[in-house]
Design an enzyme around this catalytic site. Structure first.
Site, PDB file in Angstrom:
ATOM      1  N   SER A 145      -5.734   9.374  -8.154  1.00  0.00           N
ATOM      2  CA  SER A 145      -6.650   8.609  -9.013  1.00  0.00           C
ATOM      3  C   SER A 145      -7.024   9.418 -10.243  1.00  0.00           C
ATOM      4  O   SER A 145      -7.092  10.657 -10.192  1.00  0.00           O
ATOM      5  CB  SER A 145      -7.914   8.308  -8.200  1.00  0.00           C
ATOM      6  OG  SER A 145      -8.924   7.813  -9.023  1.00  0.00           O
ATOM      7  N   TYR A 152     -15.432  10.821  -2.485  1.00  0.00           N
ATOM      8  CA  TYR A 152     -14.162  10.088  -2.620  1.00  0.00           C
ATOM      9  C   TYR A 152     -13.218  10.841  -3.551  1.00  0.00           C
ATOM     10  O   TYR A 152     -12.060  11.111  -3.213  1.00  0.00           O
ATOM     11  CB  TYR A 152     -14.408   8.668  -3.159  1.00  0.00           C
ATOM     12  CG  TYR A 152     -13.135   8.016  -3.622  1.00  0.00           C
ATOM     13  CD1 TYR A 152     -12.201   7.547  -2.705  1.00  0.00           C
ATOM     14  CD2 TYR A 152     -12.831   7.912  -4.983  1.00  0.00           C
ATOM     15  CE1 TYR A 152     -11.010   6.982  -3.115  1.00  0.00           C
ATOM     16  CE2 TYR A 152     -11.637   7.347  -5.412  1.00  0.00           C
ATOM     17  CZ  TYR A 152     -10.730   6.881  -4.480  1.00  0.00           C
ATOM     18  OH  TYR A 152      -9.536   6.343  -4.894  1.00  0.00           O
ATOM     19  N   LYS A 172      -9.501  13.000  -2.898  1.00  0.00           N
ATOM     20  CA  LYS A 172      -8.208  12.860  -3.597  1.00  0.00           C
ATOM     21  C   LYS A 172      -7.718  14.220  -4.079  1.00  0.00           C
ATOM     22  O   LYS A 172      -6.526  14.533  -4.006  1.00  0.00           O
ATOM     23  CB  LYS A 172      -8.343  11.892  -4.784  1.00  0.00           C
ATOM     24  CG  LYS A 172      -8.585  10.451  -4.390  1.00  0.00           C
ATOM     25  CD  LYS A 172      -7.361   9.835  -3.749  1.00  0.00           C
ATOM     26  CE  LYS A 172      -7.615   8.448  -3.208  1.00  0.00           C
ATOM     27  NZ  LYS A 172      -6.535   7.935  -2.366  1.00  0.00           N
TER      28      LYS A 172
HETATM   29  P1  NAD Z   1      -7.540  -1.274  -0.297  1.00  0.00           P
HETATM   30  O1  NAD Z   1      -8.776  -0.932   0.447  1.00  0.00           O
HETATM   31  O2  NAD Z   1      -7.325  -2.668  -0.729  1.00  0.00           O
HETATM   32  O3  NAD Z   1      -6.266  -0.839   0.572  1.00  0.00           O
HETATM   33  C1  NAD Z   1      -6.283   0.265   1.459  1.00  0.00           C
HETATM   34  C2  NAD Z   1      -5.696  -0.184   2.789  1.00  0.00           C
HETATM   35  O4  NAD Z   1      -5.713   0.924   3.684  1.00  0.00           O
HETATM   36  C3  NAD Z   1      -6.495  -1.309   3.440  1.00  0.00           C
HETATM   37  O5  NAD Z   1      -5.634  -2.362   3.797  1.00  0.00           O
HETATM   38  C4  NAD Z   1      -7.129  -0.664   4.686  1.00  0.00           C
HETATM   39  O6  NAD Z   1      -7.238  -1.568   5.749  1.00  0.00           O
HETATM   40  C5  NAD Z   1      -6.141   0.469   4.970  1.00  0.00           C
HETATM   41  N1  NAD Z   1      -6.716   1.633   5.653  1.00  0.00           N
HETATM   42  C6  NAD Z   1      -7.855   2.302   5.354  1.00  0.00           C
HETATM   43  N2  NAD Z   1      -8.030   3.342   6.194  1.00  0.00           N
HETATM   44  C7  NAD Z   1      -6.956   3.327   7.043  1.00  0.00           C
HETATM   45  C8  NAD Z   1      -6.567   4.137   8.135  1.00  0.00           C
HETATM   46  N3  NAD Z   1      -7.308   5.163   8.540  1.00  0.00           N
HETATM   47  N4  NAD Z   1      -5.404   3.845   8.767  1.00  0.00           N
HETATM   48  C9  NAD Z   1      -4.653   2.793   8.375  1.00  0.00           C
HETATM   49  N5  NAD Z   1      -4.974   1.989   7.356  1.00  0.00           N
HETATM   50  C10 NAD Z   1      -6.123   2.254   6.698  1.00  0.00           C
HETATM   51  O7  NAD Z   1      -7.455  -0.266  -1.533  1.00  0.00           O
HETATM   52  P2  NAD Z   1      -6.465  -0.275  -2.794  1.00  0.00           P
HETATM   53  O8  NAD Z   1      -7.258  -0.632  -3.984  1.00  0.00           O
HETATM   54  O9  NAD Z   1      -5.230  -1.010  -2.468  1.00  0.00           O
HETATM   55  O10 NAD Z   1      -6.167   1.284  -2.899  1.00  0.00           O
HETATM   56  C11 NAD Z   1      -5.019   1.861  -2.297  1.00  0.00           C
HETATM   57  C12 NAD Z   1      -5.048   3.371  -2.544  1.00  0.00           C
HETATM   58  O11 NAD Z   1      -5.102   3.612  -3.942  1.00  0.00           O
HETATM   59  C13 NAD Z   1      -6.282   4.060  -1.937  1.00  0.00           C
HETATM   60  O12 NAD Z   1      -5.866   5.322  -1.442  1.00  0.00           O
HETATM   61  C14 NAD Z   1      -7.188   4.242  -3.130  1.00  0.00           C
HETATM   62  O13 NAD Z   1      -8.035   5.358  -2.984  1.00  0.00           O
HETATM   63  C15 NAD Z   1      -6.181   4.469  -4.248  1.00  0.00           C
HETATM   64  N6  NAD Z   1      -6.713   4.121  -5.578  1.00  0.00           N
HETATM   65  C16 NAD Z   1      -7.235   2.877  -5.795  1.00  0.00           C
HETATM   66  C17 NAD Z   1      -7.764   2.558  -7.048  1.00  0.00           C
HETATM   67  C18 NAD Z   1      -8.394   1.225  -7.310  1.00  0.00           C
HETATM   68  O14 NAD Z   1      -9.132   1.105  -8.286  1.00  0.00           O
HETATM   69  N7  NAD Z   1      -8.132   0.202  -6.524  1.00  0.00           N
HETATM   70  C19 NAD Z   1      -7.692   3.506  -8.079  1.00  0.00           C
HETATM   71  C20 NAD Z   1      -7.126   4.754  -7.818  1.00  0.00           C
HETATM   72  C21 NAD Z   1      -6.635   5.047  -6.557  1.00  0.00           C
HETATM   73  C1  WQD Z   2     -15.480   0.256 -15.128  1.00  0.00           C
HETATM   74  C2  WQD Z   2     -16.512   0.138 -16.252  1.00  0.00           C
HETATM   75  C3  WQD Z   2     -18.758   0.663 -15.535  1.00  0.00           C
HETATM   76  C4  WQD Z   2     -19.308  -2.738 -12.858  1.00  0.00           C
HETATM   77  C5  WQD Z   2     -13.676   3.359 -10.272  1.00  0.00           C
HETATM   78  C6  WQD Z   2     -13.595   4.655  -9.497  1.00  0.00           C
HETATM   79  C7  WQD Z   2     -12.285   5.324  -9.775  1.00  0.00           C
HETATM   80  C8  WQD Z   2     -11.111   4.386  -9.532  1.00  0.00           C
HETATM   81  C9  WQD Z   2     -11.282   3.083 -10.221  1.00  0.00           C
HETATM   82  C10 WQD Z   2     -10.327   4.700  -7.290  1.00  0.00           C
HETATM   83  C11 WQD Z   2     -17.552   1.292 -16.240  1.00  0.00           C
HETATM   84  C12 WQD Z   2     -18.662  -0.787 -15.982  1.00  0.00           C
HETATM   85  C13 WQD Z   2     -18.764  -1.831 -13.752  1.00  0.00           C
HETATM   86  C14 WQD Z   2     -20.400  -3.557 -13.269  1.00  0.00           C
HETATM   87  C15 WQD Z   2     -20.297  -2.540 -15.439  1.00  0.00           C
HETATM   88  N1  WQD Z   2     -10.983   4.045  -8.143  1.00  0.00           N
HETATM   89  N2  WQD Z   2     -19.251  -1.732 -15.021  1.00  0.00           N
HETATM   90  N3  WQD Z   2     -20.851  -3.429 -14.549  1.00  0.00           N
HETATM   91  O1  WQD Z   2     -15.992   3.455 -12.398  1.00  0.00           O
HETATM   92  O2  WQD Z   2     -14.025   3.420 -14.041  1.00  0.00           O
HETATM   93  O3  WQD Z   2     -13.585   3.666 -11.643  1.00  0.00           O
HETATM   94  O4  WQD Z   2     -12.575   2.534  -9.907  1.00  0.00           O
HETATM   95  O5  WQD Z   2      -9.785   5.753  -7.392  1.00  0.00           O
HETATM   96  O6  WQD Z   2     -12.229   6.433  -8.951  1.00  0.00           O
HETATM   97  O7  WQD Z   2     -14.655   5.481  -9.892  1.00  0.00           O
HETATM   98  O8  WQD Z   2     -14.358   1.481 -12.474  1.00  0.00           O
HETATM   99  O9  WQD Z   2     -14.578  -0.959 -12.454  1.00  0.00           O
HETATM  100  O10 WQD Z   2     -16.404   0.436 -11.402  1.00  0.00           O
HETATM  101  O11 WQD Z   2     -16.156   0.412 -13.885  1.00  0.00           O
HETATM  102  O12 WQD Z   2     -20.758  -2.446 -16.583  1.00  0.00           O
HETATM  103  O13 WQD Z   2     -20.946  -4.359 -12.492  1.00  0.00           O
HETATM  104  O14 WQD Z   2     -17.286  -1.067 -16.046  1.00  0.00           O
HETATM  105  O15 WQD Z   2     -19.993   1.223 -15.928  1.00  0.00           O
HETATM  106  O16 WQD Z   2     -17.853   1.581 -17.569  1.00  0.00           O
HETATM  107  P1  WQD Z   2     -14.603   3.057 -12.717  1.00  0.00           P
HETATM  108  P2  WQD Z   2     -15.388   0.288 -12.469  1.00  0.00           P
END
Ligand code: NAD
Ligand code: WQD
Length: 331
Positions: A122, A147, A151
């Site tokens: 991330s 979190y 990572k």
């Molecule tokens: P998500 O929660 O939709 O998907 C994660 C999946 O993992 C879920 O289906 C959940 O049931 C499963 N899971 C959780 N813990 C588990 C375990 N112990 N064993 C087996 N399955 C398990 O999340 P996502 O948005 O699809 O994110 C996927 C990956 O990408 C995550 O590692 C997340 O940290 C990373 N990521 C997401 C974002 C984002 O904004 N969505 C951004 C950066 C990184």
């Molecule tokens: C985006 C912008 C908020 C909600 C998060 C995690 C990051 C990654 C992606 C996993 C910011 C603003 C948001 C609301 C708002 N996930 N906002 N009102 O914080 O950039 O990233 O998700 O790895 O680790 O931190 O994403 O969508 O929460 O916010 O004004 O109700 O929207 O302040 O500027 P963020 P976000």
């Protein structure tokens, strides 16, 4: 290729499964369904005409992991907990799921001879950016919550494993802000309860499920004062994983690669784009900054272009259009 997707039933994993199935790979989804639903399998079959294998299991179950890894060429490791705010209150759960879960997975990979891993990292590993755009050489280590630190720990563990096992290959894909949905509207991001992230919140306001959006801060040093992020369509992200598969097969060692569009949009710009795509008004109120937020981040995606031959093609309008198409089909 036989590809195991841990967390493959979730938001990013399920979209990646579509691209991999359509490219002809054999896909196994391994998920404990803690944040997803078994109905995803039917939807994937409707979209692709192919039903992926599914194993309900936890990545912390080493025996089940070893069984699931039989005949697997590549693991794409999505499984984990991802709510930043929750991680502050439940650090042990987050480190157990994310860090310990990855250790159990790696141990099972070692025991079964699987040496290829693509990991969901991330942009959070960069903490508060000193300069923009963020390149992979920018310093990491300043994550402000459990979190984000989970990572970072996993990235470092993978680097150590690659040093100790020269035949191992690990790609850390550092996602920026994934949003949008598959154009069919059959799968998308559907968080339980009140969404924390901007796009699912905006989508529910547009749908009338929530009354208005709180915009967290309008006094940032950005063009309109609201936060700026590098939003990326989840289908572009999915394509990035497909492009990472041949790279991880043909190379060894550890590498980090940004996946983003390379430009930022402000919260207000996103609201306006969503209003245009949905035809709905998004009422909002300007409120205090959210604790722990940074003003702006966007990446330099040129390493992904150079090494994977990948770049994002979908626009912010595509992202909002597809997110709305998914949201508006819900009851
Ligand atoms: P998500 O929660 O939709 O998907 C994660 C999946 O993992 C879920 O289906 C959940 O049931 C499963 N899971 C959780 N813990 C588990 C375990 N112990 N064993 C087996 N399955 C398990 O999340 P996502 O948005 O699809 O994110 C996927 C990956 O990408 C995550 O590692 C997340 O940290 C990373 N990521 C997401 C974002 C984002 O904004 N969505 C951004 C950066 C990184
Ligand atoms: C985006 C912008 C908020 C909600 C998060 C995690 C990051 C990654 C992606 C996993 C910011 C603003 C948001 C609301 C708002 N996930 N906002 N009102 O914080 O950039 O990233 O998700 O790895 O680790 O931190 O994403 O969508 O929460 O916010 O004004 O109700 O929207 O302040 O500027 P963020 P976000």
């Amino acid at each position: 290729m036989n590809i195991l997707l841990t967390g493959g039933m979730g938001f990013i994993g399920s979209h990646t499964a579509i691209v991999l199935l359509e490219a002809g790979h054999n896909v196994v989804l391994y998920d404990n369904l803690s944040n997803s639903d078994a109905s995803v399998l039917d939807r994937l079959e409707t979209i692709t005409g192919r039903r992926p294998s599914f194993i309900e299991g936890d990545i912390r179950d080493g025996i089940a992991m070893q069984k699931a890894l039989a005949n697997i060429d590549v693991v794409i490791h999505f499984a984990g907990l991802k709510a930043v705010g929750e991680s502050v209150h439940k650090p042990i759960e987050y480190y157990d799921n994310n860090v310990n879960g990855t250790l159990v997975l790696l141990d099972a990979m070692m025991k079964t001879g699987v040496r290829r891993l693509i990991f969901s990292s991330s942009s959070t590993v960069y903490g508060t950016p000193a300069t923009l755009p963020l390149t992979e050489d920018c310093p990491t280590g300043e994550a402000t919550n459990p979190y984000g630190r989970s990572k970072l720990h996993i990235e470092q563990i993978l680097a150590d494993v690659c040093r100790a096992e020269p035949s191992f290959s690990a790609i850390c894909l550092r996602y920026f802000n994934p949003i949008g949905a598959h154009p069919s509207g059959l799968i998308g991001e559907d968080p339980n309860g009140i969404p924390n992230n901007l796009l699912p919140y905006v989508a529910r306001v547009a749908h009338g499920t929530l009354p208005y959006l709180k915009v967290f801060g309008n006094d940032y040093p950005t063009p309109d004062g609201t936060g700026v992020r590098d939003f990326i369509h989840v289908m572009d992200l999915a394509d990035g994983h497909a492009k990472a598969v041949p790279y991880v097969m043909n190379n060894t060692g550890w590498i980090a690669i940004n996946l983003g569009c390379g430009r930022g949009y402000s919260v207000l710009e996103v609201i306006h784009a969503f209003e245009k795509s949905s035809g709905q008004k998004i009422p909002y109120q300007l409120v205090e900054r959210r604790e722990g937020d940074i003003a702006a981040n966007w990446c330099d995606p040129s390493k992904a272009q150079r090494l994977l031959g990948w770049s994002a093609t979908r626009t912010i309008d595509d992202m909002c259009h597809d997110a709305w198409n998914f949201e508006s089909r819900k009851e």
